[in-house]
Design a protein around this motif. Structure first.
Motif, PDB file in Angstrom:
ATOM      1  N   HIS A 278       0.796  -1.003  -0.105  1.00  0.00           N
ATOM      2  CA  HIS A 278      -0.037   0.113  -0.095  1.00  0.00           C
ATOM      3  C   HIS A 278       0.547   0.807   0.173  1.00  0.00           C
ATOM      4  O   HIS A 278       1.559   1.424   0.529  1.00  0.00           O
ATOM      5  N   ILE A 279       0.451   2.410  -0.622  1.00  0.00           N
ATOM      6  CA  ILE A 279       0.510   3.453  -0.735  1.00  0.00           C
ATOM      7  C   ILE A 279       0.218   4.787   0.257  1.00  0.00           C
ATOM      8  O   ILE A 279      -1.403   5.080  -0.540  1.00  0.00           O
ATOM      9  N   TYR A 280      -0.213   4.886   1.333  1.00  0.00           N
ATOM     10  CA  TYR A 280      -0.137   5.843   2.065  1.00  0.00           C
ATOM     11  C   TYR A 280      -0.178   7.494   1.786  1.00  0.00           C
ATOM     12  O   TYR A 280       1.202   7.961   1.848  1.00  0.00           O
ATOM     13  N   THR A 281      -1.072   8.287   0.829  1.00  0.00           N
ATOM     14  CA  THR A 281      -1.145  10.167   1.281  1.00  0.00           C
ATOM     15  C   THR A 281      -1.370  10.738   2.609  1.00  0.00           C
ATOM     16  O   THR A 281      -2.321  10.456   1.528  1.00  0.00           O
ATOM     17  N   THR A 282      -0.715  11.488   2.804  1.00  0.00           N
ATOM     18  CA  THR A 282      -1.692  12.543   4.158  1.00  0.00           C
ATOM     19  C   THR A 282      -1.988  13.649   3.757  1.00  0.00           C
ATOM     20  O   THR A 282      -0.153  14.299   4.443  1.00  0.00           O
ATOM     21  N   LEU A 283      -2.445  14.125   3.853  1.00  0.00           N
ATOM     22  CA  LEU A 283      -2.322  15.342   3.642  1.00  0.00           C
ATOM     23  C   LEU A 283      -2.728  16.154   5.144  1.00  0.00           C
ATOM     24  O   LEU A 283      -3.494  15.814   6.104  1.00  0.00           O
TER      25      LEU A 283
ATOM     26  N   GLN B 191      -6.554  10.443   3.656  1.00  0.00           N
ATOM     27  CA  GLN B 191      -5.361   9.892   3.378  1.00  0.00           C
ATOM     28  C   GLN B 191      -5.748   8.926   2.363  1.00  0.00           C
ATOM     29  O   GLN B 191      -7.362   8.843   1.807  1.00  0.00           O
ATOM     30  N   SER B 192      -5.318   8.950   0.745  1.00  0.00           N
ATOM     31  CA  SER B 192      -4.986   7.994   0.280  1.00  0.00           C
ATOM     32  C   SER B 192      -4.959   6.819   0.739  1.00  0.00           C
ATOM     33  O   SER B 192      -3.387   7.196   0.658  1.00  0.00           O
ATOM     34  N   ASP B 193      -5.698   6.006   0.544  1.00  0.00           N
ATOM     35  CA  ASP B 193      -4.864   4.325   0.561  1.00  0.00           C
ATOM     36  C   ASP B 193      -4.764   3.983  -0.468  1.00  0.00           C
ATOM     37  O   ASP B 193      -5.877   3.488  -1.169  1.00  0.00           O
ATOM     38  N   PHE B 194      -3.775   3.432  -1.421  1.00  0.00           N
ATOM     39  CA  PHE B 194      -3.483   2.942  -2.827  1.00  0.00           C
ATOM     40  C   PHE B 194      -2.768   1.626  -2.812  1.00  0.00           C
ATOM     41  O   PHE B 194      -1.868   0.683  -2.191  1.00  0.00           O
TER      42      PHE B 194
END
Length: 386
Positions: free
Chosen positions: A262-267, A288-291
């Protein structure tokens, strides 16, 4: 949100402030306590007399013996995590903060513990800088270096703030090994904090008016981006795997390790657009986007951004994380391998805050004290859990 949840969230912020030697502003702003309560809590947490009294009392407690009495009165046993969650609330406010405040580095160990020669150390400021010609330069604390585009004092790498009108971009790489972290300031003034086992590819300068593109090859990084208004409207983009994050000026975290699916992008602040497989997802602060790179699915969820980014402030903040997840995070910072004698304990959950500036033995003893593990063994660079 229940009062218990509020107390847990508040305790995390208070612990972080005190461990960093700062005034706990979160406590001052808290609405669930009166002014008298706040003064009482702060006194109990920071007064040396109270701290030493708690340490003395703690040594007299036989947790295993007392817990057996509790278990005997339970009709149907519950998971060990339920017991620990409530104990952890007290641990955060009393144990972790107190130890962090006093800067204690030694804890009482059994005779068997004393016989072990520990070889696992906490992480340090360290990185490998790869120049455009392939030359590799070791960066480490106390060692100053200077290249044609940048300089470093061993704790931070700073590039000359400079834009070029046109031409081909020249790239450098910054690689952070296990057991280390590092900070870099790019040529546009953007600051990036890089976690253990991370690699960043970036140009030594950017082209005026064109998008500022860098690549998080793998690992985890926290970006504090220089606003586009300072760069002729040029946006800032981070490429990782099949994901592109585009911003104008903001703070966000990307976690994309090679051994995780998973790739986690948190603003944290501002607004970003996360482009995955041609589809754009807009994130607001606290999202957060969880890809899932294997299933190719994307989930947007609300998270506590503090828990996701506390690593950059010298703190591990775990909120209902499994022992397996926790040990993976710790293994990168302390550079060790982990083995489990009992696979069932991998699912045991933990809630609490741990300072990154302490010995791994202290953390293991805490996990043992609160029933997450029964015992542990350190064999060279391997930790064996039971």
């Amino acid at each position: 949100m229940t009062n218990l949840t509020k107390i847990i969230k508040l305790s995390q912020k208070i612990a972080n402030s005190i461990l960093a030697g700062k005034q706990p502003k979160a406590l001052e702003k808290a609405s669930i306590f009166s002014k008298e309560d706040k003064n009482y809590i702060l006194s109990k947490l920071t007064d040396n007399k109270h701290i030493k009294e708690r340490e003395s009392i703690k040594k007299c407690i036989d947790k295993n013996h007392d817990w057996k009495h509790v278990e005997a009165k339970i009709v149907k046993p519950v998971k060990k995590v339920s017991y620990f969650k409530y104990a952890a609330v007290a641990a955060i406010l009393v144990g972790v903060i107190s130890i962090g405040y006093l800067k204690l580095t030694n804890v009482k160990q059994s005779d068997s513990d004393n016989a072990i020669i520990y070889t696992i150390e906490k992480g340090v400021d360290k990185a490998i800088l790869t120049l455009e010609d392939g030359t590799e330069i070791a960066l480490e604390k106390g060692k100053e270096i200077k290249t044609s585009h940048a300089k470093s004092n061993g704790e931070q790498l700073i590039y000359d703030i400079k834009e070029k009108d046109a031409g081909e971009l020249v790239y450098n790489y910054l690689t952070i090994p296990r057991g280390a972290h590092f900070t870099i300031q790019l040529a546009d003034g953007t600051n990036v904090k890089l976690n253990s086992e991370t690699q960043l590819k970036y140009p030594v300068n950017f082209v005026k008016g064109e998008s500022r593109l860098v690549e998080l090859v793998y690992g985890e990084a926290y970006f504090d981006v220089s606003h586009s208004s300072e760069h002729h409207g040029a946006s800032f983009k981070v490429l990782n795997n099949n994901e592109i994050v585009e911003v104008l000026g903001t703070e966000f975290n990307i976690k994309a390790y090679k051994d995780e699916a998973h790739i986690y992008t948190t603003l944290v602040k501002g607004k970003i657009a996360v482009n995955i497989a041609g589809k754009t997802h807009l994130l607001n602060p606290g999202e957060q986007s969880d890809f899932d790179t294997k299933g190719k699915s994307v989930v947007i969820k609300t998270v506590d951004s503090y828990n996701e980014t506390s690593w950059k402030d010298g703190v591990f903040s775990f909120d209902n994380k499994s022992l397996k997840e926790i040990m993976k995070v710790l293994s990168r910072w302390y550079d060790f391998d982990v083995e489990y004698k009992n696979n069932a304990i991998k699912a045991e959950e933990f809630i609490g805050i741990l300072s990154k500036d302490q010995k791994i033995e202290n953390i293991l003893i805490s996990l043992k004290d609160y029933g997450i593990i029964e015992d542990y063994e350190i064999n060279g660079k391997t930790i064996i859990l039971n």
